[in-house]
Design a protein around this motif. Structure first.
Motif, short mmCIF file in Angstrom:
data_model
loop_
_atom_site.label_atom_id
_atom_site.label_comp_id
_atom_site.label_asym_id
_atom_site.label_seq_id
_atom_site.Cartn_x
_atom_site.Cartn_y
_atom_site.Cartn_z
N LEU A 1 0.86 -1.18 0.00
CA LEU A 1 0.00 0.00 0.00
C LEU A 1 0.90 1.23 0.00
O LEU A 1 1.93 1.25 0.66
CB LEU A 1 -0.90 0.02 1.24
N LYS A 2 0.49 2.25 -0.72
CA LYS A 2 1.28 3.48 -0.80
C LYS A 2 0.47 4.62 -0.20
O LYS A 2 -0.71 4.77 -0.48
CB LYS A 2 1.63 3.81 -2.25
N LEU B 1 -3.40 4.74 8.33
CA LEU B 1 -3.43 3.51 7.56
C LEU B 1 -3.15 2.30 8.45
O LEU B 1 -3.85 1.29 8.39
CB LEU B 1 -2.43 3.57 6.41
N GLU B 2 -2.13 2.40 9.28
CA GLU B 2 -1.80 1.29 10.18
C GLU B 2 -2.97 0.95 11.10
O GLU B 2 -3.32 -0.22 11.28
CB GLU B 2 -0.57 1.62 11.03
N ALA B 3 -3.59 1.96 11.67
CA ALA B 3 -4.74 1.73 12.56
C ALA B 3 -5.88 1.03 11.82
O ALA B 3 -6.53 0.13 12.36
CB ALA B 3 -5.22 3.06 13.15
N HIS B 4 -6.11 1.42 10.59
CA HIS B 4 -7.16 0.80 9.77
C HIS B 4 -6.86 -0.67 9.51
O HIS B 4 -7.73 -1.53 9.65
CB HIS B 4 -7.31 1.57 8.46
N THR C 1 -4.07 12.14 -0.88
CA THR C 1 -4.51 13.31 -0.11
C THR C 1 -5.97 13.11 0.27
O THR C 1 -6.79 12.75 -0.59
CB THR C 1 -4.36 14.58 -0.98
N PRO C 2 -6.30 13.29 1.56
CA PRO C 2 -7.69 13.08 1.98
C PRO C 2 -8.67 13.98 1.22
O PRO C 2 -8.35 15.13 0.90
CB PRO C 2 -7.69 13.45 3.45
N ALA C 3 -9.83 13.45 0.94
CA ALA C 3 -10.88 14.25 0.30
C ALA C 3 -11.39 15.28 1.29
O ALA C 3 -11.48 15.03 2.48
CB ALA C 3 -12.02 13.35 -0.15
N GLU C 4 -11.70 16.45 0.79
CA GLU C 4 -12.19 17.52 1.68
C GLU C 4 -13.68 17.52 1.77
O GLU C 4 -14.41 17.09 0.99
CB GLU C 4 -11.68 18.87 1.18
N SER D 1 2.62 11.32 6.41
CA SER D 1 1.70 11.96 7.35
C SER D 1 0.43 11.15 7.58
O SER D 1 -0.27 11.37 8.56
CB SER D 1 1.34 13.37 6.86
N ARG D 2 0.13 10.20 6.70
CA ARG D 2 -1.09 9.39 6.84
C ARG D 2 -0.80 7.97 7.29
O ARG D 2 -1.70 7.15 7.40
CB ARG D 2 -1.84 9.37 5.51
#
Length: 78
Positions: free
Chosen positions: A29-30, A39-42, A75-78, A34-35
């Motif tokens: 997974l890429k 991702l790890e928690a998910h 990048t997270p969706a706003e 900063s995220r």
């Protein structure tokens, strides 16, 4: 047939005092550094194993187009 490039790997391990082998699937997974925690928690929340192997490997170089695509798509969706 569509070739997805997924190939099982045979793992050799020592777990809970016993030697074992087993078939596993490697997943790459890429995301942006900063995220990573998100991702790890998910993964940990959804993975059936108590201690799945999760490792972060930095991308130290890449083609400009690839790195631009990666930044745009993580990048997270706003």
């Amino acid at each position: 047939m569509l070739d997805t490039g997924r190939i099982p790997v045979t793992s050799v391990f020592w777990h809970e005092g016993e030697f074992g082998t087993g078939e596993e699937w490697q997943l790459l997974l890429k995301t942006q550094q900063s995220r990573y925690a998100e991702l790890e928690a998910h993964i940990l929340k959804l993975h059936p194993w108590q201690n799945p192997e999760i490792a972060a490997v930095p991308i130290v170089a890449g083609s400009e187009a690839c790195l631009r695509w990666l930044a745009a798509n993580t990048t997270p969706a706003e």
